[in-house]
Motif scaffolding. Structure first.
Motif, PDB file in Angstrom:
ATOM      1  N   SER A  22       0.837  -1.211   0.000  1.00 18.27           N
ATOM      2  CA  SER A  22       0.000   0.000   0.000  1.00 18.27           C
ATOM      3  C   SER A  22       0.865   1.251   0.000  1.00 18.27           C
ATOM      4  CB  SER A  22      -0.915   0.021   1.230  1.00 18.27           C
ATOM      5  OG  SER A  22      -1.775  -1.082   1.218  1.00 18.27           O
ATOM      6  N   TYR A  47       1.068   4.088  -2.822  1.00 20.32           N
ATOM      7  CA  TYR A  47       0.769   5.482  -2.481  1.00 20.32           C
ATOM      8  C   TYR A  47       1.919   6.385  -2.966  1.00 20.32           C
ATOM      9  CZ  TYR A  47       0.469   9.754   0.264  1.00 20.32           C
ATOM     10  OH  TYR A  47       0.434  11.078   0.625  1.00 20.32           O
ATOM     11  N   PHE A  62      -7.795   4.134  -2.373  1.00 21.23           N
ATOM     12  CA  PHE A  62      -7.419   3.183  -1.310  1.00 21.23           C
ATOM     13  C   PHE A  62      -8.601   3.035  -0.367  1.00 21.23           C
ATOM     14  CE2 PHE A  62      -3.515   5.108  -2.763  1.00 21.23           C
ATOM     15  CZ  PHE A  62      -2.562   4.084  -2.733  1.00 21.23           C
TER      16      PHE A  62
END
Length: 467
Positions: free
Chosen positions: A16, A20, A32
């Protein structure tokens, strides 16, 4: 318009974060889910990068405008960056979305606590107590507030409640010891830790605090046993070794204490206090070279440790190197000018060097700082007596008696000075006072004026009290 990508909580948190950061580099717009955003925020918090964490919060709030969690995270980060008003505003918005989230009231309580607004802090912590699943940390915070308010009994109550919720809360154990210390109730402290240990026999912190409580009551053997249990459970517990060493010193077991102090070096970097403590043990064993070596190590590590400079002076004094000793005593005094022991050592060294005016000034300082030091009064008066300043000597002893009316040795010394001065009636009156206070110490009079052993009047009076 660029494609939107969606990343969910099933992804690895590291994945993640990478996605990002890729989005930021590409000036793109990925979606997300809430859990993924939380993972990314937590990643930056762990990295101590509040600025980046706050940027993620802004993205998260845009994509999840009704999720209170991001306003709460924002408030936490604003607290860290000292933006108090903005933190309060974020919490107010979070409360509108999810009023039953305990974190809102915990953070608000923290803010009020940091502003010394204790009533409002307590109100918020109490609200959080009714909402949170785990309450031991909230109870700990309530205890801190009561400590800050000076209400240690209430603090103790909440610390005990905290430990009921979580027996392993180390902070609560140490704070409890602190509170008992402040209210000077070591007996209750001992009782609590003994009961606690019955339930949690492997709590090294409880054994350690029990040892500290025994130490404060001068029960050093029991303290050592408690420290030994703490060390048995956690053999790297340097503080337990250090305090055990201190207890051994109090029992005058200096060689054993040195070995225990040295064991701390296996588990933590040597520090100035431990070197100083070892130096003191060697000093008590009259191994002055070793003592001086450790005191020097101590001041090399911490040049502001007055006791270590003083210790170097003591070792030189022992070797009758009074002039050198004075130099180190004065270095200690530069750091702690109100230490009566340092002034006493200076007075004694000046006297031994024959510097009577300097010794007199130093003794005057000792009795000003510690008027209960009977030996200092006696030495001070003695140097005046040696200079045949009998009026000054009796004045000093009179002041000493005012401050220490129970000290028989002062009355006996007064008798000696009054006889030397020729004030026989006053001398005999003081002799009666001395004998009333402690008849067994009448030898002091003859130590000072041996010729009085042939004085029939004095012997008759003494015999009346010592038969």
């Amino acid at each position: 318009m660029e494609d939107e990508y969606e990343f969910g909580f099933t992804e690895d948190p590291k994945f993640s974060v990478e996605r990002y950061e890729e989005m930021i580099r590409n000036h793109d717009q990925y979606f997300f889910d809430a859990q993924a955003f939380e993972n990314i925020i937590d990643y930056y918090i762990e990295k101590n990068d509040a600025t980046k964490a706050l940027q993620v919060v802004e993205y998260a709030k845009n994509q999840h405008p009704f999720a209170a969690v991001f306003l709460i995270k924002q408030a936490q980060l604003l607290v860290v960056t000292s933006k108090v008003n903005e933190a309060f505003a974020a919490l107010d918005k979070a409360a509108l979305l999810e009023a039953s989230d305990a974190d809102i009231y915990i953070i608000r309580g923290n803010l009020y606590e940091s502003m010394d607004r204790y009533t409002e802090a307590l109100e918020n912590y109490e609200k959080a107590l009714n909402m949170a699943e785990e309450t031991d940390d909230i109870l700990l915070h309530i205890a801190y507030v009561y400590q800050n308010m000076g209400d240690y009994e209430q603090a103790i109550h909440y610390l005990k409640e905290c430990l009921k919720q979580n027996m392993e809360n180390q902070d609560a154990l140490y704070e409890l010891a602190f509170c008992y210390d402040v209210i000077d109730n070591q007996q209750e402290s001992i009782q609590f830790y003994q009961q606690y240990i019955d339930n949690e026999p492997y709590s090294y912190a409880a054994w350690y605090n029990l040892g500290n409580a025994f130490t404060k009551l001068s029960l050093f053997e029991k303290a050592i046993d408690a420290y030994d249990y703490a060390i048995l459970i956690k053999d790297s517990f340097a503080s337990a070794y250090f305090n055990k060493g201190n207890a051994l010193v109090n029992l005058e077991k200096y060689a054993e204490a040195i070995e225990v102090y040295r064991q701390t070096f296996e588990y933590e970097q040597p520090n100035a206090d431990t070197y100083c403590a070892i130096g003191e043990c060697y000093e008590k064993l009259e191994q002055m070279d070793e003592a001086r070596s450790f005191y020097k190590k101590s001041v090399r590590m911490d040049s502001k440790l007055a006791d270590a400079w003083f210790g170097i002076g003591v070792t030189l004094d022992f070797e009758e190197r009074y002039f050198e000793a004075l130099h180190f005593y004065r270095k200690a005094l530069d750091i702690d000018a109100l230490n009566a022991d340092y002034w006493f050592a200076i007075a004694d060294a000046e006297y031994k060097l024959g510097h009577l005016p300097e010794a007199e000034i130093a003794y005057e300082k000792v009795v000003e700082l510690n008027p209960l030091d009977v030996d200092a009064w006696l030495d001070y008066s003695s140097i005046l007596y040696e200079q045949e300043r009998l009026v000054d000597a009796t004045e000093v002893i009179a002041n000493a008696i005012k401050n220490n009316p129970e000290a028989a040795e002062l009355y006996y010394r007064m008798v000696a000075y009054l006889f030397a001065k020729g004030d026989y009636n006053e001398a005999l009156a003081n002799l009666e006072l001395a004998l009333t206070s402690d008849p067994d110490k009448h030898y002091i009079l003859f130590d000072y004026l041996p010729q009085l052993q042939k004085n029939k009047v004095i012997l008759d009076i003494i015999n009346r009290y010592t038969r």
